[in-house]
Design a protein around this motif. Sequence first.
Motif, PDB file in Angstrom:
ATOM      1  N   LYS A  12       0.829  -1.208   0.000  1.00  0.00           N
ATOM      2  CA  LYS A  12       0.000   0.000   0.000  1.00  0.00           C
ATOM      3  C   LYS A  12       0.861   1.255   0.000  1.00  0.00           C
ATOM      4  CE  LYS A  12      -4.023   2.147   2.178  1.00  0.00           C
ATOM      5  NZ  LYS A  12      -5.112   1.982   3.166  1.00  0.00           N
ATOM      6  N   VAL A  82      -5.458  -3.485  -6.380  1.00  0.00           N
ATOM      7  CA  VAL A  82      -4.152  -2.843  -6.580  1.00  0.00           C
ATOM      8  C   VAL A  82      -3.607  -3.136  -7.979  1.00  0.00           C
ATOM      9  CG1 VAL A  82      -1.709  -2.981  -5.926  1.00  0.00           C
ATOM     10  CG2 VAL A  82      -3.453  -2.576  -4.188  1.00  0.00           C
ATOM     11  N   GLU A 139      -6.030   5.888   0.664  1.00  0.00           N
ATOM     12  CA  GLU A 139      -5.297   5.904   1.938  1.00  0.00           C
ATOM     13  C   GLU A 139      -6.229   5.659   3.126  1.00  0.00           C
ATOM     14  OE1 GLU A 139      -1.630   9.026   1.085  1.00  0.00           O
ATOM     15  OE2 GLU A 139      -3.606   9.823   1.537  1.00  0.00           O
TER      16      GLU A 139
END
Length: 222
Positions: A12, A82, A139
């Motif tokens: 991340k 992702v 985030e």
Amino acid sequence: MTALEHALKELKDDVILMWIMVEAQLEAAYKAMLEYDQNLAREVMQKEKRINAYELKIDEQCEDILARYQPVAVDLRFLLAVLKINANLERTADIADGIARYVMDAPAAFDHGLLQSTHLLDMYTESLTMLSDTRRAFEREDTALARSIFQRDEIIDKYNIEALDIVTAHLQQSSPFIRQELLVLSIIRKLERVGDQAKNLAEEIIFYVEAKVLKHHSPKEL
């Protein structure tokens, strides 16, 4: 923290860094266009290789985590998201590179009045904001912020259509700035694609946080 949790956190962090790099590319292309700074445009083009390398790095991280830990549920959704987010970010960096190339092709500084009348400046500002807001949504796992992107993409699409009408009218009047107007229209089309990429990013955030697939849904269903 388990080994899987550590690997996902590292991934991340890397995706966020990639996001920031892409934002910087788009902002630099904007500055190059406004100031007719061909050296800065050339720098954007050179940094594209770094973005491509980072995309490969993130893809390899995802593949490694899938092979080692065989994640399930939200962790698996995160990895799948992702992979798509990474591709969308790389495409956005390609768009910044394309805008920089248009600056290199321009024979003179862009007319500020033309940039304003075609809504290019408004469109560029909105595109940058959408990209940074999708990063914040990623985030914070903020699906409300992610959903706000969909309506804003419609604004980008509206600017794109209006700009085509404005430039077409100029060309019909035998404008002396034909080359510049065509370059401006090309940049606007690139920005319309930034809006599309931001919408794709928002969809992936919602997918991994809420387990909802939003592809091919109408705006009312989102």
